[in-house]
Design a protein around this motif. Sequence first.
Motif, PDB file in Angstrom:
ATOM      1  N   ARG A  49      -1.100   1.001  44.763  1.00  0.00           N
ATOM      2  CA  ARG A  49       0.145   1.215  44.406  1.00  0.00           C
ATOM      3  C   ARG A  49       1.289   1.068  45.469  1.00  0.00           C
ATOM      4  O   ARG A  49       1.070   1.610  46.665  1.00  0.00           O
ATOM      5  N   SER A  89      -0.164   2.515  19.404  1.00  0.00           N
ATOM      6  CA  SER A  89      -0.886   2.135  20.717  1.00  0.00           C
ATOM      7  C   SER A  89      -1.413   0.689  20.743  1.00  0.00           C
ATOM      8  O   SER A  89      -2.365   0.781  21.579  1.00  0.00           O
ATOM      9  N   ALA A 130      -1.890  -3.095  32.871  1.00  0.00           N
ATOM     10  CA  ALA A 130      -1.899  -2.202  33.947  1.00  0.00           C
ATOM     11  C   ALA A 130      -1.904  -0.826  33.562  1.00  0.00           C
ATOM     12  O   ALA A 130      -1.793   0.140  34.421  1.00  0.00           O
ATOM     13  N   THR A 131      -2.669  -0.833  32.313  1.00  0.00           N
ATOM     14  CA  THR A 131      -3.206   0.684  31.867  1.00  0.00           C
ATOM     15  C   THR A 131      -1.976   1.532  31.810  1.00  0.00           C
ATOM     16  O   THR A 131      -2.152   2.947  32.102  1.00  0.00           O
ATOM     17  N   LEU A 132      -1.095   0.952  31.378  1.00  0.00           N
ATOM     18  CA  LEU A 132       0.166   2.237  30.960  1.00  0.00           C
ATOM     19  C   LEU A 132       0.302   2.638  29.734  1.00  0.00           C
ATOM     20  O   LEU A 132      -0.752   2.197  29.010  1.00  0.00           O
ATOM     21  N   LEU A 133       0.938   3.438  29.523  1.00  0.00           N
ATOM     22  CA  LEU A 133       1.283   3.720  27.906  1.00  0.00           C
ATOM     23  C   LEU A 133       2.503   3.429  27.491  1.00  0.00           C
ATOM     24  O   LEU A 133       3.451   4.108  27.509  1.00  0.00           O
ATOM     25  N   GLN A 162       3.824   2.945  24.961  1.00  0.00           N
ATOM     26  CA  GLN A 162       4.720   3.568  23.797  1.00  0.00           C
ATOM     27  C   GLN A 162       5.472   4.883  24.248  1.00  0.00           C
ATOM     28  O   GLN A 162       6.564   5.228  24.073  1.00  0.00           O
ATOM     29  N   TRP A 214       9.614   5.238  24.664  1.00  0.00           N
ATOM     30  CA  TRP A 214      10.196   6.787  23.913  1.00  0.00           C
ATOM     31  C   TRP A 214      11.170   7.368  25.078  1.00  0.00           C
ATOM     32  O   TRP A 214      12.102   7.565  24.925  1.00  0.00           O
ATOM     33  N   LYS A 264      14.064   4.640  26.013  1.00  0.00           N
ATOM     34  CA  LYS A 264      14.963   4.627  24.830  1.00  0.00           C
ATOM     35  C   LYS A 264      15.848   5.971  24.917  1.00  0.00           C
ATOM     36  O   LYS A 264      17.121   6.063  24.849  1.00  0.00           O
ATOM     37  N   GLU A 314       7.450   9.187  35.427  1.00  0.00           N
ATOM     38  CA  GLU A 314       6.184   9.984  35.422  1.00  0.00           C
ATOM     39  C   GLU A 314       4.994   9.164  34.783  1.00  0.00           C
ATOM     40  O   GLU A 314       4.067   9.130  35.110  1.00  0.00           O
ATOM     41  N   TYR A 315       5.437   8.426  33.989  1.00  0.00           N
ATOM     42  CA  TYR A 315       4.345   7.477  33.198  1.00  0.00           C
ATOM     43  C   TYR A 315       4.458   6.138  34.044  1.00  0.00           C
ATOM     44  O   TYR A 315       3.929   5.071  33.356  1.00  0.00           O
ATOM     45  N   ASN A 316       4.746   6.105  35.269  1.00  0.00           N
ATOM     46  CA  ASN A 316       4.794   4.949  36.077  1.00  0.00           C
ATOM     47  C   ASN A 316       5.500   3.681  35.569  1.00  0.00           C
ATOM     48  O   ASN A 316       4.931   2.598  35.474  1.00  0.00           O
ATOM     49  N   ASP A 354       5.184   0.477  37.625  1.00  0.00           N
ATOM     50  CA  ASP A 354       4.164  -0.292  37.666  1.00  0.00           C
ATOM     51  C   ASP A 354       4.010  -1.318  36.767  1.00  0.00           C
ATOM     52  O   ASP A 354       3.210  -2.129  36.609  1.00  0.00           O
ATOM     53  N   VAL A 407       9.611  -4.899  26.522  1.00  0.00           N
ATOM     54  CA  VAL A 407       9.989  -5.188  28.024  1.00  0.00           C
ATOM     55  C   VAL A 407      11.514  -5.043  28.165  1.00  0.00           C
ATOM     56  O   VAL A 407      11.707  -4.539  29.378  1.00  0.00           O
ATOM     57  N   ARG A 436      13.088  -3.097  31.301  1.00  0.00           N
ATOM     58  CA  ARG A 436      13.909  -3.589  32.369  1.00  0.00           C
ATOM     59  C   ARG A 436      15.359  -2.823  32.563  1.00  0.00           C
ATOM     60  O   ARG A 436      15.718  -2.591  33.551  1.00  0.00           O
TER      61      ARG A 436
END
Lengths: 693, 357
Positions: A266, A387, A395-398, A400, A404, A407, A416-418, A421, A439, A443
Amino acid sequence: MFPEFEDVVSRLDKGQLATFPGGVHPQDHKALSNQTQIADLPLANEFVIPVRQHIGTDGALLVRVGDKVMKGQPLTQSNQPFSVPVHAPTSGVVTDITQHVTAHPSGLNELCVVLKADGQDIWAPLSPCDDYTALDKTALIEKLCDAGISGMGGAGFPTHIKASANNEVEFLIINGAECEPYITSDDRLMREHAESILTGIDILSYLLKPKCVVFAIEDNKPEALDAIRKQVVSRPHVRVVSIETKYPAGGEKQLIQVVTGREVPRKGLPLDIGVTMFNVGTCHAINDAISFGKPLIERIVTVTGKAVKRPGNYRTRLGTPVNHLLSQAGYLADKQKTPQVIMGGPMMGFTLNDAAVPVVKITNCLLVPETHELTQGEDERACIRCSACADACPATLLPQQLYWHSKAREYDKAQEYNLFDCIECGACAYVCPSEIPLVHYYRKAKADVRLELDEKAKSEKAKERFEARKARLEQEKAEREEKHRKAKEARLAAAEKPARKAADATADPAKDKVAAALARAKARKAAQAAQATGEKASAENAEATTADAPQATEKPAGNKKAAVAAAIARAKAKKAAQNAETAETPSDQVVTPADSPAPATAPANDRKAAVAAAVARAKAKKAAREAEQQSAPQSDSSAPATKPVEESEQAPAPESPDVSAEDSAAEAKKKRIAAAVAKAKAKKAQKENENKA
Amino acid sequence: MKLTLSSSPHLRTKRDTGQVMRLVLYAMLPGVACQLYFFGWGVMVQAIIALITAIATEAAILALRNKSVIRNLSDYSAVLTACLLAVSIPPTLPWWMTVIGTFFAIAIVKQLYGGLGYNLFNPAMIAYVVLLVSFPAAMTQWLPPVSLQATELNFADTLSLIFTGFSVDGMDITQVKTTIDGITSATPLDYVKTGLTQSQTYSELLNSGLFNSSVADSAAAGWSWVGLAYALGGLLLLRLKVISWHIPGSMVLSVIICALLMHLINPDIYASPLFHLLNGSVLFGAFFIATDPVSASTTQKGRLVFGAMIGFWIVIIRTFGGYPDAVAFAVIIMNMAVPLIDYYTRPRTYGYSRGKQ
């Protein structure tokens, strides 16, 4: 879990590749454009060359409007490490240097050189080099920089910076994955210019001394694989690997993961894990630059989509307007309900807002879809948290959760959810059954966060400045007080001497009266002085009579001067009172009685003294009333008038001409203070007289 | 040339939310067919009642919330909720209870929480529990399989029973429930539970009453077949990648492990894993209820935890709780834990060090 070099190599030799999590398999549509040879695009009449076509800083302009330039002549020069020059794509005349719409997702205008082609297309003198090994590294890197080469895969990172890395390079990975659907420019380049690409790799190997060179190509390009494999027969140190076709395998981080099993840390660089990666197009350009001395003035652009008659790959000069390219490829306007041109692929490309946009170093594809060929419009529905996006994210992000929080504008949680990345590959939005433009949300969130950080940094700086100023002011105040304290001590010491003398002197009421009168006179004088215009001079006169008057010269100009004057007057009155008390008339004060009014010189008569005191009191009262009247309406105005310290430091307060500009509020205050002092003096003198009497 | 702008990616899969929901509905067909075959027309009547209620409720609330009715109805989520509820309740439940249940699921559990995607709980399961708690008697009146029914119920009888409480011949539900051999029917789960409380042993129970004869075999088989049919539909969903294997897999495995452990400790009072698995709604729940994406965990590790904990609660509540089955309770309990699970099972993002390196 960091795969060691030997492990990676032995796995590569066994043909075992790692993979990256997630990824999607969109239809590649590559056959649309990879069936024909790369075609030379006829020259456009006019070229628009953005001064900056890479990540970094602009080069300095070398040409002016009206200049005649040759093909390949530099238009800018690199004067900083991160700047890369641009070159004239053909010979012609510079007709304008202006802001022009460029290939930018937001359709921004950037500084561009507009070149009118003369049709001759004559090269500037080139300096080819037959044996690059005869040159030393610095010379080669300088050549790369001067040729204007920056990464041609998408990011546009200056190649000379990457090629001059001092870190130990374990893996030099050549990216021929081309994972985006539709795009085939690298595919055709590998098929037709394999030798050139590999020479480019040789040059890079010479520069970087990698322990291992890996050429990665997705397995949906068998012809390209064959072409490259044929060339590496003579270069056994280059390992060609066929990787699984999975979007986004061509992403730098993902390809590194596939080939080496390593992850770029990172906020780190590939070099941190001993890897560096170059796109095949860049390798080709490197060869052109070194072996032939040709600067980067053209690239292969895929023009594809069902709304062009002749989809294929075009050798296109940089600066060629998109509409020229489209008209050459046979744009079919009636196939599009609403005209749309995507620069780049369907997954990460952006829609152009103007077809006058020029082709730049990173333009690999123009996608012109017919109606319904791609997803049109947005039909966003509620997220059902299926999901599918998380399963697709490389990148194994979440996604959703990111969606959330983005938005809801909870950007701290999104981070916190990166959030940062996210590589914006679009896999999540591709699979989303609710058709959420994920996306786009990211952005926006990223832009907002960056803006927020910017502002935070700014306010932080302002705060720092403020605190520094506060500290300085406080220090100055402390210094001032220290000075005042010393002055006071000196004054007290001076006052004590005569007091001791007075101890054995016989108390004389007459002298008291004289002292009282003196005090009165002084008070009045102070009041007068304060009243007068341009009065600092007179104020100084008053001051001059007391050798040890406080040295308030450093006090800020403006209103504060009034306060100074008042303070002086007060001090004098005090001193006079002290003197009166000790029934002593110090010599320096005796000087003044001459110009003091009549009552002051009155003989030692109790009654007269009382009268005089009464008169003084009345006068003082009057002065006070006047002062009150004057100051009442303006008392507020004095508050905000404090000037910056810097100014007051420069302006020697007492002599400063702006003393005359003292406002009436200050004057009034001064007067009032003087009057009050006088009143007090008078009272005291009277009381003393009474006591003595 | 004026060009249109849009945000990348410009390419999307064809599968949309409505399609996902419809696929789940199709996957329910084998199970529903089995229910029809073994237990008569009831389930179909209930499905129709629930569907009408669900669509009407959803439309009304969407209209109240100023949302596009047609567009939102076309995501088929209300239809799916109605069907899930209809196959979960006794087939002869009085119609108004079904209406209340469905209304509750759509209006309270789903729309009042913000509509599709915002509900914390599985709407069908909350509705089921609300009905079970409110009407415990009616909600446990399960018909025996058709083959065991003393009086065969035709479509008209079923309709009449649901809407009036009596069959065409004037029989009420308890009379209808009586099996050929005169015993009032109960589900195997209910039967075993009651028997165990009367200090019979599990093995005795399996060899008595319902399970004793060919009749009993058939009864057990009837329920088990329904479960297996739903499992078949579930496997179809797995194959179509509508659901992932994590939840059903961990849930079934967890039921087996928990039941096996207890069964090994004392086989007299704790039922076997197979009994747990093939009776009640474990299989249906594993593939169709616990996998509801909105109310389930969204991380892969989280889904494993989520499924495993549901399995655990099913065995615990079935064994020690007051109700014979426990899928609804277990799912609801774990729905509540989802935010917590999701928070602590976040996957490691690319480039972040593993553990505390």
